[in-house]
Design a protein around this motif. Structure first.
Motif, PDB file in Angstrom:
ATOM      1  N   PHE A 126     -19.563 -16.844   1.193  1.00 12.15           N
ATOM      2  CA  PHE A 126     -18.199 -17.785   0.821  1.00 12.15           C
ATOM      3  C   PHE A 126     -18.176 -18.996   1.563  1.00 12.15           C
ATOM      4  CE2 PHE A 126     -15.348 -15.147  -2.240  1.00 12.15           C
ATOM      5  CZ  PHE A 126     -16.487 -15.050  -3.274  1.00 12.15           C
ATOM      6  N   GLY A 127     -18.777 -19.048   2.866  1.00 11.17           N
ATOM      7  CA  GLY A 127     -18.684 -20.152   3.767  1.00 11.17           C
ATOM      8  C   GLY A 127     -17.363 -19.725   4.477  1.00 11.17           C
ATOM      9  N   TYR A 128     -16.825 -18.693   4.456  1.00  9.59           N
ATOM     10  CA  TYR A 128     -15.423 -18.500   5.198  1.00  9.59           C
ATOM     11  C   TYR A 128     -15.504 -17.874   6.563  1.00  9.59           C
ATOM     12  CZ  TYR A 128     -12.837 -18.389   0.666  1.00  9.59           C
ATOM     13  OH  TYR A 128     -12.270 -18.408  -0.623  1.00  9.59           O
ATOM     14  N   GLU A 129     -14.172 -18.235   7.140  1.00  4.77           N
ATOM     15  CA  GLU A 129     -13.983 -17.718   8.665  1.00  4.77           C
ATOM     16  C   GLU A 129     -13.984 -16.359   8.403  1.00  4.77           C
ATOM     17  OE1 GLU A 129     -10.525 -17.717  11.944  1.00  4.77           O
ATOM     18  OE2 GLU A 129     -10.327 -19.294  10.007  1.00  4.77           O
ATOM     19  N   LEU A 130     -14.234 -15.626   9.474  1.00  6.51           N
ATOM     20  CA  LEU A 130     -14.349 -14.084   9.576  1.00  6.51           C
ATOM     21  C   LEU A 130     -13.456 -13.634  10.607  1.00  6.51           C
ATOM     22  CD1 LEU A 130     -15.088 -11.210   8.465  1.00  6.51           C
ATOM     23  CD2 LEU A 130     -16.975 -11.410  10.470  1.00  6.51           C
ATOM     24  N   ILE A 131     -12.122 -12.940  10.352  1.00  3.50           N
ATOM     25  CA  ILE A 131     -11.586 -12.171  11.689  1.00  3.50           C
ATOM     26  C   ILE A 131     -11.630 -10.851  11.371  1.00  3.50           C
ATOM     27  CG2 ILE A 131      -9.255 -11.852  12.217  1.00  3.50           C
ATOM     28  CD1 ILE A 131      -8.424 -14.601  11.440  1.00  3.50           C
TER      29      ILE A 131
ATOM     30  N   GLU B  48     -10.896  -8.167  17.296  1.00  2.00           N
ATOM     31  CA  GLU B  48      -9.801  -9.174  17.944  1.00  2.00           C
ATOM     32  C   GLU B  48      -9.069  -8.259  19.120  1.00  2.00           C
ATOM     33  OE1 GLU B  48      -9.843 -12.413  18.136  1.00  2.00           O
ATOM     34  OE2 GLU B  48     -11.408 -12.308  16.714  1.00  2.00           O
ATOM     35  N   PHE B  49      -8.729  -6.927  18.576  1.00  2.00           N
ATOM     36  CA  PHE B  49      -7.891  -6.141  19.413  1.00  2.00           C
ATOM     37  C   PHE B  49      -8.882  -5.702  20.588  1.00  2.00           C
ATOM     38  CE2 PHE B  49      -5.724  -2.424  21.138  1.00  2.00           C
ATOM     39  CZ  PHE B  49      -4.450  -2.566  20.624  1.00  2.00           C
ATOM     40  N   LEU B  50      -9.979  -5.591  20.631  1.00  2.00           N
ATOM     41  CA  LEU B  50     -10.951  -5.223  21.622  1.00  2.00           C
ATOM     42  C   LEU B  50     -10.960  -6.222  22.642  1.00  2.00           C
ATOM     43  CD1 LEU B  50     -13.811  -3.134  19.875  1.00  2.00           C
ATOM     44  CD2 LEU B  50     -12.349  -2.335  21.728  1.00  2.00           C
TER      45      LEU B  50
ATOM     46  N   ASP C 154       1.739   5.061  17.526  1.00  2.00           N
ATOM     47  CA  ASP C 154       2.618   4.261  17.047  1.00  2.00           C
ATOM     48  C   ASP C 154       2.713   2.916  17.831  1.00  2.00           C
ATOM     49  OD1 ASP C 154       3.269   6.084  15.318  1.00  2.00           O
ATOM     50  OD2 ASP C 154       5.579   6.590  15.953  1.00  2.00           O
ATOM     51  N   ASN C 155       2.705   2.897  19.105  1.00  2.00           N
ATOM     52  CA  ASN C 155       2.660   1.594  19.837  1.00  2.00           C
ATOM     53  C   ASN C 155       1.444   0.824  19.632  1.00  2.00           C
ATOM     54  OD1 ASN C 155       5.040   1.789  21.097  1.00  2.00           O
ATOM     55  ND2 ASN C 155       4.472   3.048  22.548  1.00  2.00           N
ATOM     56  N   TYR C 156       0.437   1.412  19.339  1.00  2.00           N
ATOM     57  CA  TYR C 156      -0.833   0.697  19.026  1.00  2.00           C
ATOM     58  C   TYR C 156      -0.835   0.154  17.782  1.00  2.00           C
ATOM     59  CZ  TYR C 156      -5.218   0.522  16.312  1.00  2.00           C
ATOM     60  OH  TYR C 156      -5.959  -0.095  15.309  1.00  2.00           O
ATOM     61  N   ALA C 157      -0.301   0.851  16.514  1.00  2.00           N
ATOM     62  CA  ALA C 157      -0.096   0.450  15.241  1.00  2.00           C
ATOM     63  C   ALA C 157       0.769  -0.936  15.403  1.00  2.00           C
ATOM     64  CB  ALA C 157       0.398   1.243  14.592  1.00  2.00           C
ATOM     65  N   LYS C 158       2.044  -1.050  16.289  1.00  2.41           N
ATOM     66  CA  LYS C 158       2.833  -1.887  16.474  1.00  2.41           C
ATOM     67  C   LYS C 158       2.132  -3.231  17.055  1.00  2.41           C
ATOM     68  CE  LYS C 158       7.015   0.988  16.291  1.00  2.41           C
ATOM     69  NZ  LYS C 158       7.818   1.638  17.303  1.00  2.41           N
ATOM     70  N   LYS C 159       1.309  -2.855  18.110  1.00  2.04           N
ATOM     71  CA  LYS C 159       0.552  -3.921  18.795  1.00  2.04           C
ATOM     72  C   LYS C 159      -0.397  -4.698  17.795  1.00  2.04           C
ATOM     73  CE  LYS C 159       0.125  -5.922  22.807  1.00  2.04           C
ATOM     74  NZ  LYS C 159       1.298  -6.853  23.534  1.00  2.04           N
ATOM     75  N   ASN C 160      -1.195  -3.642  17.041  1.00  2.00           N
ATOM     76  CA  ASN C 160      -2.019  -4.270  16.193  1.00  2.00           C
ATOM     77  C   ASN C 160      -1.674  -5.224  15.201  1.00  2.00           C
ATOM     78  OD1 ASN C 160      -4.809  -4.021  15.343  1.00  2.00           O
ATOM     79  ND2 ASN C 160      -4.316  -2.832  13.749  1.00  2.00           N
TER      80      ASN C 160
ATOM     81  N   THR D 200      -0.360 -12.741  14.342  1.00  2.00           N
ATOM     82  CA  THR D 200      -0.491 -13.968  15.010  1.00  2.00           C
ATOM     83  C   THR D 200      -1.821 -14.629  14.813  1.00  2.00           C
ATOM     84  OG1 THR D 200       0.412 -12.885  17.342  1.00  2.00           O
ATOM     85  CG2 THR D 200      -1.375 -14.532  17.629  1.00  2.00           C
ATOM     86  N   LEU D 201      -2.809 -13.744  14.518  1.00  2.00           N
ATOM     87  CA  LEU D 201      -4.119 -14.217  13.780  1.00  2.00           C
ATOM     88  C   LEU D 201      -3.861 -14.833  12.439  1.00  2.00           C
ATOM     89  CD1 LEU D 201      -6.451 -11.255  15.092  1.00  2.00           C
ATOM     90  CD2 LEU D 201      -6.433 -13.489  16.115  1.00  2.00           C
ATOM     91  N   LEU D 202      -3.161 -14.244  11.761  1.00  4.39           N
ATOM     92  CA  LEU D 202      -2.922 -14.673  10.337  1.00  4.39           C
ATOM     93  C   LEU D 202      -2.192 -15.987  10.477  1.00  4.39           C
ATOM     94  CD1 LEU D 202      -3.029 -14.060   7.206  1.00  4.39           C
ATOM     95  CD2 LEU D 202      -0.793 -12.988   7.597  1.00  4.39           C
ATOM     96  N   SER D 203      -1.250 -16.374  11.362  1.00  5.49           N
ATOM     97  CA  SER D 203      -0.678 -17.522  11.403  1.00  5.49           C
ATOM     98  C   SER D 203      -1.514 -18.575  11.962  1.00  5.49           C
ATOM     99  CB  SER D 203       0.560 -17.375  12.393  1.00  5.49           C
ATOM    100  OG  SER D 203       0.197 -17.252  13.513  1.00  5.49           O
ATOM    101  N   LYS D 204      -2.685 -18.253  12.664  1.00  6.59           N
ATOM    102  CA  LYS D 204      -3.711 -19.399  12.991  1.00  6.59           C
ATOM    103  C   LYS D 204      -4.784 -19.442  12.364  1.00  6.59           C
ATOM    104  CE  LYS D 204      -2.265 -18.663  17.936  1.00  6.59           C
ATOM    105  NZ  LYS D 204      -2.917 -18.015  19.215  1.00  6.59           N
ATOM    106  N   SER D 205      -5.027 -18.545  11.165  1.00  4.47           N
ATOM    107  CA  SER D 205      -6.209 -18.724  10.449  1.00  4.47           C
ATOM    108  C   SER D 205      -6.081 -19.692   9.488  1.00  4.47           C
ATOM    109  CB  SER D 205      -6.575 -17.222   9.792  1.00  4.47           C
ATOM    110  OG  SER D 205      -5.498 -16.841   8.802  1.00  4.47           O
TER     111      SER D 205
END
Length: 177
Positions: A24-29, A34-36, A52-58, A64-69
């Protein structure tokens, strides 16, 4: 339009998502990648801070990534993103966000839970992450029915990632993307 690829680990989300983005010629996230790169090793993070803390951080990283994509982005989500046990409010927020921001595609190798468990566990154990077979079986068994609730588009296939990406394209065309 943003395309979200969802499902358990080992179903080809990252590889098929990358091929789809290229078609599609789209950006990939890729949320796991990204977490790594931005936070650290997922297994070590979970070991140190708990799931649970991982899930919240993820989740925080995702927003953050969605807002910048840009609008034309394929986002490959982490395996537990929509099935976090005990974090119903977070899952509800995620589901709403996906609905409000694009189209989601669920990938599973089969409609049959037992077949999916066998395929996914074999693939996961072969990835060299040091996973424990009984834990992986239990995780997929517990999550399978939950996954079936999600995905504007659902694809059930054991095919190679290139073929799965083609199936995704076909379904997205039918979905008017």
């Amino acid at each position: 339009m943003k395309i979200f690829v969802i499902g358990p680990g080992g179903v080809g989300k990252s590889t098929s998502g990358k091929i789809l983005a290229e078609k599609f010629g789209y950006e990939l996230i890729d949320l796991d990648k990204e977490f790594l790169s931005q936070i650290g090793h997922i297994g070590s993070y979970i070991e140190s801070f708990g799931y649970d803390n991982y899930a919240k951080k993820n989740s925080e990283l995702f927003y953050t990534l969605l807002s910048k994509s840009n609008e034309n982005t394929v986002i490959v989500l982490s395996s537990g993103f929509l099935v976090h046990k005990g974090l119903k409010e977070l899952v509800f927020k995620h589901v709403k966000t996906l609905k409000d921001n694009g189209v989601s595609i669920l990938l599973l190798p089969s409609r049959d839970a037992n077949e999916t468990i066998e395929i996914v566990v074999k693939r996961q154990l072969g990835r060299g992450f040091g996973l424990i077979e009984s834990n992986e079986r239990e995780k997929i068994k517990e999550r399978f029915a939950k996954y079936l609730k999600y995905g504007d588009i659902q694809i059930f296939s054991k095919a190679k990632p290139e073929i799965i990406a083609d199936l995704m394209v076909d379904e997205l065309v039918r979905f008017n993307v």
